[in-house]
Motif scaffolding. Structure first.
Motif, short mmCIF file in Angstrom:
data_model
loop_
_atom_site.label_atom_id
_atom_site.label_comp_id
_atom_site.label_asym_id
_atom_site.label_seq_id
_atom_site.Cartn_x
_atom_site.Cartn_y
_atom_site.Cartn_z
N TYR A 44 0.83 -1.20 0.00
CA TYR A 44 0.00 0.00 0.00
C TYR A 44 0.87 1.26 0.00
O TYR A 44 1.66 1.47 0.92
CB TYR A 44 -0.91 0.05 1.23
CG TYR A 44 -1.95 -1.04 1.33
CD1 TYR A 44 -2.41 -1.71 0.20
CD2 TYR A 44 -2.48 -1.38 2.55
CE1 TYR A 44 -3.38 -2.69 0.32
CE2 TYR A 44 -3.45 -2.37 2.67
CZ TYR A 44 -3.89 -3.02 1.55
OH TYR A 44 -4.85 -4.00 1.66
N LYS A 62 -3.83 9.99 1.48
CA LYS A 62 -4.52 9.26 0.43
C LYS A 62 -3.73 8.02 0.08
O LYS A 62 -2.60 8.10 -0.37
CB LYS A 62 -4.69 10.12 -0.82
CG LYS A 62 -5.40 9.36 -1.94
CD LYS A 62 -6.16 10.25 -2.84
CE LYS A 62 -6.89 9.56 -3.96
NZ LYS A 62 -7.25 8.20 -3.85
N ARG A 66 -8.05 4.50 -2.58
CA ARG A 66 -8.98 4.82 -1.50
C ARG A 66 -9.24 6.32 -1.45
O ARG A 66 -8.45 7.10 -1.95
CB ARG A 66 -8.42 4.35 -0.15
CG ARG A 66 -8.28 2.84 -0.11
CD ARG A 66 -8.20 2.33 1.28
NE ARG A 66 -8.09 0.87 1.26
CZ ARG A 66 -7.97 0.15 2.32
NH1 ARG A 66 -7.95 0.72 3.52
NH2 ARG A 66 -7.89 -1.16 2.23
#
Length: 121
Positions: A44, A62, A66
């Motif tokens: 991620y 951010k 998402r």
């Protein structure tokens, strides 16, 4: 006499303006690290942006794919802050960090950990 008064007012306003510093902007783009129960965090990527105006901290983060999330905090006398950011359906991320003149550090701790050095823009 009137010119002297206007000149004095102008100098006072210029001096006051110098005391009002522009907000400081900080950023970090990095990868997550795992927490118990998940192995995906290292995949991620997140971008974190902070604006510091006096002792007020406004931030956003951010993660790829998402929505952007926001948070606000207040710096203590040592330049540290701690707050929570809502992520989804009542879940939160703990947000903490420190701010210095040229850089800082931040930690978002929740479903994953995102931590690193903030760079002043």
């Amino acid at each position: 006499m009137r010119r002297h008064i206007l000149a004095a007012i102008g100098l006072t306003l210029l001096g006051a303006g110098a005391a009002w510093a522009d907000p400081a902007l900080y950023t970090l783009t990095g990868m997550g690290t795992g927490v118990a129960g998940t192995s995906k965090c290292a995949t991620y990527q997140i971008t974190i942006d902070l604006t510091v105006n006096g002792k007020a901290v406004k931030g956003s983060f951010k993660q790829q794919g998402r929505p952007e999330r926001t948070f606000t905090a207040t710096l203590d006398d040592k330049g540290a802050f701690k707050t929570r950011a809502d992520v989804v359906e009542g879940n939160t991320m703990d947000v903490s960090g420190t701010i210095a003149d040229k850089d800082g550090r931040i930690l978002l701790d929740g479903y994953c950990k995102f931590e690193g050095k903030l760079t002043r823009k």
